[in-house]
Write a protein that holds these residues in place. Sequence first.
Motif, short mmCIF file in Angstrom:
data_model
loop_
_atom_site.label_atom_id
_atom_site.label_comp_id
_atom_site.label_asym_id
_atom_site.label_seq_id
_atom_site.Cartn_x
_atom_site.Cartn_y
_atom_site.Cartn_z
N ILE A 127 -0.87 -5.13 26.99
CA ILE A 127 -2.03 -5.05 28.04
C ILE A 127 -3.16 -4.57 26.98
O ILE A 127 -3.00 -3.60 26.20
N ASN A 149 -8.14 -6.78 28.85
CA ASN A 149 -7.99 -7.70 29.90
C ASN A 149 -7.68 -6.67 31.21
O ASN A 149 -7.69 -7.21 32.32
N TYR A 150 -7.72 -5.37 31.20
CA TYR A 150 -7.30 -4.73 32.18
C TYR A 150 -8.02 -3.10 31.99
O TYR A 150 -7.84 -2.67 30.76
N LEU A 185 -9.18 -3.07 41.50
CA LEU A 185 -8.33 -3.77 40.84
C LEU A 185 -7.11 -3.97 41.57
O LEU A 185 -6.61 -5.42 41.35
#
Lengths: 339, 339
Positions: B38, B41-42, B236
Amino acid sequence: MDTILISHGNGGRETQHLLQQIIFSKVPEQLKQTIGGIGINYPDDGAVINLKGDKLIITTDSYTVNPIFFPGGDIGILAISGTINDLIMMGASPIAMLDSIVVSEGFLISDLEKILESMLSILKKYNIPLIGGDFKVMPSDSMKGIVINTVGIGITENPIIDIVMPEDKIIVTGPIGTHGAVIAAMQYGIQTSLKSDVKPLIPLLRIFNKYKDKIHAARDPTRGGLASTLNEWAQLAKKMIIIEESKVPILQEVKSITEITGLDPFVLANEGTAVLSVSPDIEKDIIKDLESLNFQPSTIGYVTEPKDWENKGIVITKTTIGGVKILEMPTGDIVPRIC
Amino acid sequence: MDTILISHGNGGRETQHLLQQIIFSKVPEQLKQTIGGIGINYPDDGAVINLKGDKLIITTDSYTVNPIFFPGGDIGILAISGTINDLIMMGASPIAMLDSIVVSEGFLISDLEKILESMLSILKKYNIPLIGGDFKVMPSDSMKGIVINTVGIGITENPIIDIVMPEDKIIVTGPIGTHGAVIAAMQYGIQTSLKSDVKPLIPLLRIFNKYKDKIHAARDPTRGGLASTLNEWAQLAKKMIIIEESKVPILQEVKSITEITGLDPFVLANEGTAVLSVSPDIEKDIIKDLESLNFQPSTIGYVTEPKDWENKGIVITKTTIGGVKILEMPTGDIVPRIC
């Protein structure tokens, strides 16, 4: 009252002393590295973490340069290349990067975009993910410009931990002092066609993997230049390093700049040139391999076991006029201020 | 000509927009994370690298605060605690840290020593190795003060990746807005006995390990405060988060400061207080466990699945006077400038 001086940031003697005083002497030995790893107990460009057989290399650096755009690059290329090179010089393949940008109020967004494009162009070329970061703005009364901090993460089976051995050959991968000379020329207002050597040294990984433990030390001599790196190596291994001045490649334009300014090319920063200490039996092969990768390598000297009465941990230069002198650890202000 | 504004550093809407424009939109998707990991992108506090079964968490942050010494702490405690907390909030045990210090010419060495002692005191207390770093000096005409960049490395089997779920309870581990209020008081010259909440949240790890995947999100709401964290979570997961204002604990001294200054405690930074989104069946137990670890937890709201005609990804506050309002993502200048 003691305050921070510019010379505390020279990457030479004053930096060593200050860091010893404020950090190294105060961190308990068992907290200087992870178990089985390498950390601030050891002066290299990256730390090593042992993790179920993988050796993870972590490095971090803060970049600030004036001017931020210069012939051959900009602070973005510098920040990404410098951190990639710290991984490569440990023998590690980069697997990810993070960046943290501190910028002052009033900074041009178009400049910030250019800098980020520079950074991304290298990450894209070598397929290195950018997995995180931070972004802060400082008011214009406390900062002018930009500071980029980068974190590099790499993996290797065999970290190169920079222990030079007697009889080793000292090889540079190209002419030295170029980046520092470019920045000096800009700061002094000297006209030159010179470009910085700044670039990621990823092609060297192939050579490191080929010769493995025959390469005893590898470093990109940035702040403090070749003088700083060679002195660190000599001190660390308690060996003597002998350099033949006439064999050290220096571009004619760099010589012109150092003649005008009185700067020493051995102390000027390099940002895309490495110095290696290698077993003598691979010298010829490695030179050939470096040439085939478009480097311009030269053997500039060797390592020797000091005799009992000789100084351990020093670097000697044989000068072009036939004398010898000690190549000192850089001291005093960094000129030019390359970082 | 577009230049950087103070509001670009607010950790709210303007920061999101700028980073989207200059970085996120330009990094190719496959370079936003390592394979199976991760990354950018997050929007979480740390990146995840998968490495032969271990999940490595890496986080980096640049710290700058004015003043650098404040009631309850200093920039050193802040820099170490903040980065430790970013690891903890991912559910990771810290295994090592690196620090990179940029300091201006003329900075007091005694202040630098105090700051480093603060940093080391925490590392020693929790037995976390300091494995590397960097040190740079900037001339006094381009910077005043100190910027500390820290890198944290942690390991976890189950990273907490902040996906809130319908029916989750939102719990804070203590009163909110305290750090931001202390800094505001100093900047506005308001007398107060208040101390910053800055501290490493390492004790929370025990709770995260106990309840594992019942904890759906965990964050230390620093820059941008609770308003920023809750909005990120709602966006989110495309859920609605409902907060009952009367249940949000705020110290009396913080209320006094926000009344005088007109600041919103929901936007003020926290540096030792976490917000969690947890499965409703563990609410009571986790509150008890937090209390036994000397936290002062409160359930302040819950997560709900928005109905078809309702806005997804928003945060609603039920006010003390019985109305409802939208709790917006922070926007505009950060007041006080906490970083």
